[in-house]
Structure formats: C-alpha cells, structure tokens
Design an enzyme around this catalytic site. Structure first.
Site: not given
Ligand code: RB5
Length: 144
Positions: A9-10, A66-69, A71, A99-100, A110, A133-134
């Site tokens: 995403d952005h 994405c920001g946190t990964g 989403g 493992h996964n 971010r 096992r995995h």
């Molecule tokens: C965007 O602001 C943020 O919500 C997105 O990148 C992500 O972190 C969502 O999980």
C-alpha cells in the site's frame, strides 16, 4: 524461486520500489502488483491480486508490504493457497520459511529499516523449508 510478485500500500511503496530494484539486480523476475501511487489506498486491493497470482502459479512467491504488515497478512491469508508470514528481523525471516514455508513474506515498512527489509528478503529467498514435523503443522492450518 525465480519469479517474485510484490505489492504494497502507500505505506510500503518506497521500500517496494527499492526492493524491486534489488531483486532485478539479483536476477529475479519481478511482477509488480502495485500500488504505484503515494496516495492513501487500501492494502487488500493489492494483496488479493498478488495472492491470486501465487495461487495460480503465475509467480513463484510473493512479498507484501504495508505499515505494520498486519493488513497485508490478514488479507493474504484469506486465500487457501497462501501462507503469508510477517517478519521483523532476519531470524524470523529465516524461520517463516524454514518452519512455516511462507509463500508470501510480509514486511512492516514503518517499523523496520530498509536495510533490515533487504536482509530479510535475502534470507527468506535462500532459506529452504525444513519439512518433517513442520509439514504436519502446516497441514493442520487448513483443517480447523
Ligand atoms: C496505513 O495507514 C496502514 O494502516 C497500513 O499500511 C497497515 O499498517 C495496515 O495494516
């Protein structure tokens, strides 16, 4: 793995752009599923096309940012053929393959440096799934 699909995403756009250059430089074929605009957008709009391509075998594996990964991981893991794993350091990037057997690596743009993002991509690409096992544990993921 030679053909890699990538999306963001952005919030992940800058790292995605730089990672595409990195991957091309290493000889990988790269398919870019967007976004290509810094405008605010919805991660699922890019996660689903990438997931479809991995499931269809059009690409060998995927990278999503994405920001946190979270989403991206949540949207990708709605697909039965996808194991999207979030990584935040090199050891986790290794284990998410070993493992996964993650077929999509998800990065929290971010919350990690670009240098760390590249090291995680490199590690995940060269690591082999351990099996054994995995494999049993992975099989149970789709048997709730
Ligand atoms: C965007 O602001 C943020 O919500 C997105 O990148 C992500 O972190 C969502 O999980």
């Amino acid at each position: 793995m030679k053909k890699i699909g990538i999306c963001s995403d952005h919030a992940g756009l800058e790292y995605k752009t730089r990672l595409i250059g990195y991957l091309l430089g290493k000889g990988y074929e790269v398919v870019n599923f967007g976004t290509d605009s810094p405008e605010s957008c919805d991660y699922a709009d890019f996660a689903h096309p990438l997931a479809n391509a991995v499931e269809a075998g059009e690409v060998d594996a995927g990278i999503a940012l994405c920001g946190t990964g979270n989403g991206m991981a949540l949207a990708l893991n709605h697909h039965r053929g996808i194991r999207a794993g979030l990584a935040w350091n090199q050891q986790v990037a290794r284990l998410v393959k070993e493992h996964n057997n993650a077929n999509v690596l998800v990065l929290p743009a971010r919350f990690v440096s670009y240098r760390m993002a590249v090291m995680m991509v490199r590690t995940w690409l060269v690591t082999e799934f351990a099996g054994g096992r995995h494999q049993r544990r992975i099989d149970k993921i789709v048997q709730p």
